[in-house]
Motif scaffolding. Structure first.
Motif, PDB file in Angstrom:
ATOM      1  N   TYR A 113       8.912  12.198 -24.152  1.00 25.20           N
ATOM      2  CA  TYR A 113       9.736  12.744 -23.068  1.00 25.20           C
ATOM      3  C   TYR A 113      10.390  11.627 -22.267  1.00 25.20           C
ATOM      4  CZ  TYR A 113       7.187  17.043 -24.050  1.00 25.20           C
ATOM      5  OH  TYR A 113       6.653  18.141 -24.677  1.00 25.20           O
ATOM      6  N   SER A 114      11.565  11.934 -21.704  1.00 31.18           N
ATOM      7  CA  SER A 114      12.236  11.063 -20.741  1.00 31.18           C
ATOM      8  C   SER A 114      12.446  11.845 -19.450  1.00 31.18           C
ATOM      9  CB  SER A 114      13.592  10.592 -21.267  1.00 31.18           C
ATOM     10  OG  SER A 114      13.447   9.763 -22.396  1.00 31.18           O
ATOM     11  N   LEU A 115      12.255  11.184 -18.320  1.00 29.59           N
ATOM     12  CA  LEU A 115      12.472  11.804 -17.019  1.00 29.59           C
ATOM     13  C   LEU A 115      13.957  11.688 -16.681  1.00 29.59           C
ATOM     14  CD1 LEU A 115      11.411  13.079 -14.441  1.00 29.59           C
ATOM     15  CD2 LEU A 115      10.717  10.804 -13.660  1.00 29.59           C
ATOM     16  N   ILE A 116      14.616  12.829 -16.521  1.00 32.52           N
ATOM     17  CA  ILE A 116      16.068  12.855 -16.350  1.00 32.52           C
ATOM     18  C   ILE A 116      16.496  13.128 -14.914  1.00 32.52           C
ATOM     19  CG2 ILE A 116      18.220  13.985 -17.034  1.00 32.52           C
ATOM     20  CD1 ILE A 116      16.959  12.233 -19.206  1.00 32.52           C
ATOM     21  N   SER A 117      15.902  14.118 -14.261  1.00 31.53           N
ATOM     22  CA  SER A 117      16.376  14.502 -12.930  1.00 31.53           C
ATOM     23  C   SER A 117      15.239  15.073 -12.094  1.00 31.53           C
ATOM     24  CB  SER A 117      17.530  15.515 -13.035  1.00 31.53           C
ATOM     25  OG  SER A 117      17.129  16.662 -13.763  1.00 31.53           O
ATOM     26  N   VAL A 118      15.470  15.100 -10.778  1.00 27.93           N
ATOM     27  CA  VAL A 118      14.444  15.550  -9.842  1.00 27.93           C
ATOM     28  C   VAL A 118      15.122  16.268  -8.675  1.00 27.93           C
ATOM     29  CG1 VAL A 118      14.484  13.255  -8.746  1.00 27.93           C
ATOM     30  CG2 VAL A 118      12.550  14.788  -8.322  1.00 27.93           C
ATOM     31  N   PHE A 119      14.473  17.292  -8.159  1.00 30.32           N
ATOM     32  CA  PHE A 119      14.991  17.986  -6.976  1.00 30.32           C
ATOM     33  C   PHE A 119      14.587  17.243  -5.711  1.00 30.32           C
ATOM     34  CE2 PHE A 119      15.450  21.712  -9.752  1.00 30.32           C
ATOM     35  CZ  PHE A 119      16.677  22.191  -9.302  1.00 30.32           C
ATOM     36  N   LYS A 120      15.537  17.160  -4.767  1.00 27.09           N
ATOM     37  CA  LYS A 120      15.301  16.516  -3.479  1.00 27.09           C
ATOM     38  C   LYS A 120      15.920  17.366  -2.377  1.00 27.09           C
ATOM     39  CE  LYS A 120      16.460  12.582  -0.586  1.00 27.09           C
ATOM     40  NZ  LYS A 120      17.324  11.406  -0.394  1.00 27.09           N
ATOM     41  N   THR A 121      15.260  17.420  -1.226  1.00 25.78           N
ATOM     42  CA  THR A 121      15.821  18.107  -0.069  1.00 25.78           C
ATOM     43  C   THR A 121      16.684  17.116   0.701  1.00 25.78           C
ATOM     44  OG1 THR A 121      13.906  19.588   0.109  1.00 25.78           O
ATOM     45  CG2 THR A 121      15.313  19.369   2.049  1.00 25.78           C
ATOM     46  N   THR A 122      18.001  17.386   0.770  1.00 23.41           N
ATOM     47  CA  THR A 122      18.945  16.512   1.455  1.00 23.41           C
ATOM     48  C   THR A 122      19.446  17.193   2.721  1.00 23.41           C
ATOM     49  OG1 THR A 122      20.952  17.381   0.413  1.00 23.41           O
ATOM     50  CG2 THR A 122      19.681  15.734  -0.827  1.00 23.41           C
TER      51      THR A 122
END
Length: 231
Positions: A66-75
Motif C-alpha cells: 500500500y501507498s498512503l495517498i491522501s488524508v482528511f483535515k479540518t481547515t
C-alpha cells in the motif's frame, strides 16, 4: 493525476519518513509514505486516509502493498481532503499546461540543471519548477513545511534562466481546496522566503494554484493569491 485501486483506511502512526501504519478492514497494514515532508498537522492518529493498493507488489519487488495517498483535515473552510503524494503535483501541473493548449516536456536539462517541466509559450522557451504544498494554517497555504536547500537551489537556477532570456516560473501546487492565499513559510525557512522574493524581483513568475482532490485524482483548479513577496 489519477490512481487505481484506492481504498479507505484510518491512519495509525508514522514511525519514520517512509513508512506508516493504517487500519484497513480491521487489520493493520504497512504503507509507503510518498512524501518526505513532516506532515505533522495531517498525519494524526485516527485521521481518515486513502491508500493505493498495489496488487502486484510482490512481483514488482515492493516492500509494501500500500501507498498512503491522501488524508482528511479540518481547515478554516471545513473538512478537506489533502493529497500528500509528492509525485502527483508534477503530473497534475503537466496536465494543467496541456489543458491550456501547451505541450509540456518533463525533466528537461538546462546547463547543469534539470527543471520539472519545459514548454514553449508564444514562441519563447519556458521552464517551470513545481512544488507541492500540503501545509495549511488558518486558510493560508505555506511552503515549505521543513527547510529545503534544494528548493533554494531551484529558485536560483530559475533566476539564471530568466537572465538568459528564458521564461521561468515557480508553480506551487496546493494539494487541497479551501485556502485563500499562499505564502512562503518564513517561520520554518526564512532563507527560502528570501530566495522566493528575490526570484520574483528578478524575472521569475510565482504562481500558486489550488486543486480538486478526490480519493482517486488530483487536478489543478484555480489560481490562489501569492502573498508577502517582499525581501
Amino acid at each position: 493525476m489519477h490512481y487505481e485501486h484506492i481504498v479507505p483506511a484510518v491512519f495509525l502512526e508514522r514511525p519514520n519518513r517512509f513508512i506508516a501504519y493504517a487500519q484497513l478492514n480491521g487489520q493493520t497494514v504497512k504503507c509507503h509514505v510518498k512524501n518526505t515532508g513532516r506532515c505533522k498537522e495531517l498525519l494524526i492518529s485516527g485521521a481518515p486516509v486513502y491508500l493505493q493498493h498495489h496488487p502486484d507488489a510482490l512481483a514488482a519487488g515492493r516492500k509494501t502493498e500500500y501507498s498512503l495517498i491522501s488524508v482528511f483535515k479540518t481547515t478554516a473552510a471545513g473538512k478537506e481532503l489533502v493529497n500528500i503524494d509528492s509525485q502527483a503535483p508534477n503530473e497534475a501541473a503537466a496536465r494543467w499546461l496541456a489543458s491550456h493548449g501547451l505541450s509540456p516536456r518533463r525533466e528537461v536539462r538546462y546547463g547543469d540543471s534539470r527543471f520539472d517541466i519545459a514548454f514553449d509559450y508564444k514562441g519563447k522557451p519556458c521552464f517551470l519548477e513545481v512544488k507541492g504544498v500540503t501545509l495549511e494554517e488558518e486558510g493560508i497555504a505555506r511552503f515549505p513545511d521543513a527547510p529545503t536547500e534544494r528548493g533554494i537551489k531551484h529558485l536560483r537556477e530559475l533566476e539564471h534562466a530568466a537572465r538568459e532570456g528564458y521564461g521561468a516560473c515557480a508553480m506551487f501546487v496546493i494539494a487541497m481546496k479551501g485556502v485563500r492565499g499562499f505564502e512562503a513559510n518564513r517561520r520554518t525557512h526564512p532563507e527560502f522566503a528570501g530566495a522566493l522574493a528575490h526570484a520574483a524581483a528578478n524575472g521569475v513568475k510565482i504562481l500558486a494554484c489550488d486543486c480538486l482532490v478526490t480519493p482517486d485524482s488530483l487536478t489543478v483548479d484555480q489560481p490562489v493569491p501569492v502573498l508577502s513577496l517582499s525581501v
